[in-house]
Design a protein around this motif. Sequence first.
Motif, mmCIF file in Angstrom:
data_model
loop_
_atom_site.group_PDB
_atom_site.id
_atom_site.type_symbol
_atom_site.label_atom_id
_atom_site.label_comp_id
_atom_site.label_asym_id
_atom_site.label_seq_id
_atom_site.Cartn_x
_atom_site.Cartn_y
_atom_site.Cartn_z
ATOM 1 N N GLN A 143 0.943 -1.026 -0.049
ATOM 2 C CA GLN A 143 0.143 -0.061 0.165
ATOM 3 C C GLN A 143 0.751 1.226 0.208
ATOM 4 O O GLN A 143 0.535 2.426 -0.532
ATOM 5 C CB GLN A 143 -0.745 -0.097 1.163
ATOM 6 N N GLY A 144 1.938 1.175 0.838
ATOM 7 C CA GLY A 144 3.165 2.393 0.810
ATOM 8 C C GLY A 144 3.760 2.556 -0.497
ATOM 9 O O GLY A 144 3.810 3.789 -1.045
ATOM 10 N N LEU A 145 4.133 1.480 -1.048
ATOM 11 C CA LEU A 145 4.740 1.554 -2.544
ATOM 12 C C LEU A 145 3.688 2.169 -3.577
ATOM 13 O O LEU A 145 4.252 2.659 -4.437
ATOM 14 C CB LEU A 145 5.492 0.433 -2.749
ATOM 15 N N ARG A 146 2.372 1.733 -3.268
ATOM 16 C CA ARG A 146 1.356 2.151 -4.365
ATOM 17 C C ARG A 146 1.196 3.689 -4.242
ATOM 18 O O ARG A 146 1.003 4.689 -5.193
ATOM 19 C CB ARG A 146 0.319 1.453 -4.108
ATOM 20 N N LEU A 147 1.264 4.381 -2.961
ATOM 21 C CA LEU A 147 1.267 5.684 -2.747
ATOM 22 C C LEU A 147 2.298 6.324 -3.123
ATOM 23 O O LEU A 147 2.257 7.457 -3.642
ATOM 24 C CB LEU A 147 0.826 5.809 -1.339
ATOM 25 N N GLY A 148 3.494 5.946 -2.755
ATOM 26 C CA GLY A 148 4.741 6.433 -2.769
ATOM 27 C C GLY A 148 5.334 6.407 -4.396
ATOM 28 O O GLY A 148 5.757 7.517 -4.974
ATOM 29 N N LEU A 149 5.263 5.230 -5.006
ATOM 30 C CA LEU A 149 5.893 5.188 -6.192
ATOM 31 C C LEU A 149 4.937 4.623 -7.438
ATOM 32 O O LEU A 149 5.472 4.459 -8.499
ATOM 33 C CB LEU A 149 6.838 4.025 -6.052
ATOM 34 N N GLN A 304 -3.156 6.399 7.586
ATOM 35 C CA GLN A 304 -2.948 6.971 8.995
ATOM 36 C C GLN A 304 -1.765 8.066 9.128
ATOM 37 O O GLN A 304 -2.068 9.112 9.532
ATOM 38 C CB GLN A 304 -2.977 6.028 10.023
ATOM 39 N N PHE A 305 -0.532 7.739 8.745
ATOM 40 C CA PHE A 305 0.472 8.366 8.836
ATOM 41 C C PHE A 305 0.617 9.545 7.587
ATOM 42 O O PHE A 305 1.252 10.498 8.224
ATOM 43 C CB PHE A 305 1.736 7.588 8.981
ATOM 44 N N ARG A 306 0.059 9.353 6.726
ATOM 45 C CA ARG A 306 0.281 10.163 5.671
ATOM 46 C C ARG A 306 -0.666 11.188 6.162
ATOM 47 O O ARG A 306 -0.425 12.815 6.316
ATOM 48 C CB ARG A 306 -0.502 9.638 4.157
ATOM 49 N N GLY A 307 -1.965 11.073 6.910
ATOM 50 C CA GLY A 307 -2.838 12.201 7.409
ATOM 51 C C GLY A 307 -2.096 12.936 8.643
ATOM 52 O O GLY A 307 -2.325 14.191 8.743
ATOM 53 N N MET A 317 7.156 16.665 1.904
ATOM 54 C CA MET A 317 7.892 15.797 2.718
ATOM 55 C C MET A 317 6.869 14.656 3.310
ATOM 56 O O MET A 317 7.356 13.332 3.771
ATOM 57 C CB MET A 317 8.339 16.254 4.089
ATOM 58 N N VAL A 318 5.449 14.787 3.128
ATOM 59 C CA VAL A 318 4.694 13.909 3.693
ATOM 60 C C VAL A 318 4.634 12.546 3.311
ATOM 61 O O VAL A 318 4.782 11.545 4.092
ATOM 62 C CB VAL A 318 3.162 14.463 3.618
ATOM 63 N N VAL A 319 4.527 12.132 1.994
ATOM 64 C CA VAL A 319 4.415 10.774 1.302
ATOM 65 C C VAL A 319 5.768 10.018 1.509
ATOM 66 O O VAL A 319 5.788 9.059 1.953
ATOM 67 C CB VAL A 319 3.886 11.078 -0.088
ATOM 68 N N PRO A 320 7.090 10.979 1.458
ATOM 69 C CA PRO A 320 8.152 10.199 1.449
ATOM 70 C C PRO A 320 8.528 9.742 2.897
ATOM 71 O O PRO A 320 8.800 8.572 2.999
ATOM 72 C CB PRO A 320 9.321 11.069 1.114
ATOM 73 N N LEU A 321 8.205 10.563 3.991
ATOM 74 C CA LEU A 321 8.258 10.231 5.186
ATOM 75 C C LEU A 321 7.385 8.987 5.677
ATOM 76 O O LEU A 321 7.807 8.018 6.323
ATOM 77 C CB LEU A 321 8.147 11.206 6.106
#
Length: 554
Positions: A143-149, A304-307, A317-321
């Motif tokens: 899910q994180g890789l879909r959002l970030g990359l 959750q952490f993106r929000g 910085m939001v999505v990379p972190l």
Amino acid sequence: MSSITEPRPAATGPTDSPTDRRTRETLEDYTLRFAPRSYRRWTPMVVATTALGGIAYMADFSIGAGIGLAHGTGNALVAIAVAAVVIFVTGFPLAYYGARYNIDLDLITRGSGFGYYGSVLTSVIFASFTFIFFALEGSIMAQGLRLGLGLPLWLGYAVSTLMVIPLVIYGMKALSKLQVWTTPFWLVLMAAPLVYLTASDPGTVDRFLAHPGTDGTGGVNTASVLLGAGVCLSLIAQIGEQIDYLRFMPPKTEANKRSWWAAVVIAGPGWVVLGALKQAIGVFLAVYILAEAGPVAAIEPIQQFRGAFDAMMPSWMVVPLAVALVVISQIKINVTNAYSGSLAWTNSFTRVARHYPGRMVFVLVNLGFALALMEADMFSFLNSILGFYSNCAIAWVVTVATDIGVNKYVLELSPRTPEFRRGMLYAVNPVGVVAFVVASGLSIALYFHALGDTLQPYSPMAAAVIAFVLTPLMAVVTKGRYYLRRTDDGIDEPLLDTEGNPSATTYDCHVCRQAYERPDLTACATHEAVVCSLCLSTDGAGEHVLPAAQSASA
């Protein structure tokens, strides 16, 4: 048969036969074996840090969020607390035995009510735990890789699976470095959003506490608490992964006893304190982003952490972190899942087939199961899987913990010093096997409404209570006669030294010609020599296995 009374000189070293190659691999981190004092050079705090690094998983945030959104914050917090108490109490004796006697949970289970082959059942349960949670963490990373990359989920699943293979090959030496180096960064990324949100907007706390859940009542009720606790209790088997590290604790001495006990408690049952906090944070963050993200996305840790990051830092910085946090967490836990799962599968296969195929074979097997679950979208029915699985995990852990706490120390029907070697144990001990099978079977029946809808939420409690009652009852009924097939292993040297630690005296194994410390060996049945535990496990003809001291079969 003559006893072995003198330690033998160390062997000159292996050649390159299949037995020698197998031996070299198992000596990398003492796969399937007692972990000897000569290898355990880490301090208690390094071992504890390494063990705690393995609980950096993001699944807690999803578990807490799912319970909170379904049942409300009040029910979720009580459920999390109930499960944490049960996990701590049952995990303590297991962690102590693993650290004190330097053996993993399967070796503990063998001599704590299950027998040499009986514990194969629980090894499969534990292996299932590792690939279920590998799949869960891999799904979160995807899910994180879909959002970030922008990677499609199927590709993210494959990436999250394949990337841990190089890291898990080298066992404890590599894992200790990975966990120690990454833990500070992970802690900062996890804690910073919570501190910022509660300090900058106290109203978030009020909204969090007032969230009623989908039933709309907001009150605390027994059924909701037990259903939530059942999901949390699926994590009870995590103590097995903690023990995979705690078995490398140094000997407990008068000089280090304070740091030794602190490390055992913190990294053993104490893991659940951090786990419970993460579950509560998961509820908090899910409620915080619920209006914007919706109930489906709100249980995804990446969302959750993106929000949360979006409220406290520049947008670039939001999505990379957020992605960095998810990726680090997934690597930290899934190297542990892959490592521990490979040990459990290898342990089971080696005993049943009497052949050691190499741990890496089962690293790939475990990862294959995990990838299949991910591709089947297990994340969408997470709570159902965990609720079902928890019944088996609870029955197993409570049975072993009760055998240690009650049968060994209260009834004194179970030998206090753990035994795991073939020939010393009965093939099956009805004490643990019957308690486990009955407790897990009845609780699963309850879970699937076999005894009505009213009793369904009580399945986790039923698993714990039945296992707790049946384990000492079976010990009394059998009078403890199925624990040890024989009490004399043919070696005069005591198993424990004067401080109660496993002896560091070494002997040469007659079969693989390597030197092992005293607890890993027994005398050979056909030669005036000793044989190590793994060579006994792979002895297909049983020619080296000591005979029973009384009428029995092994």
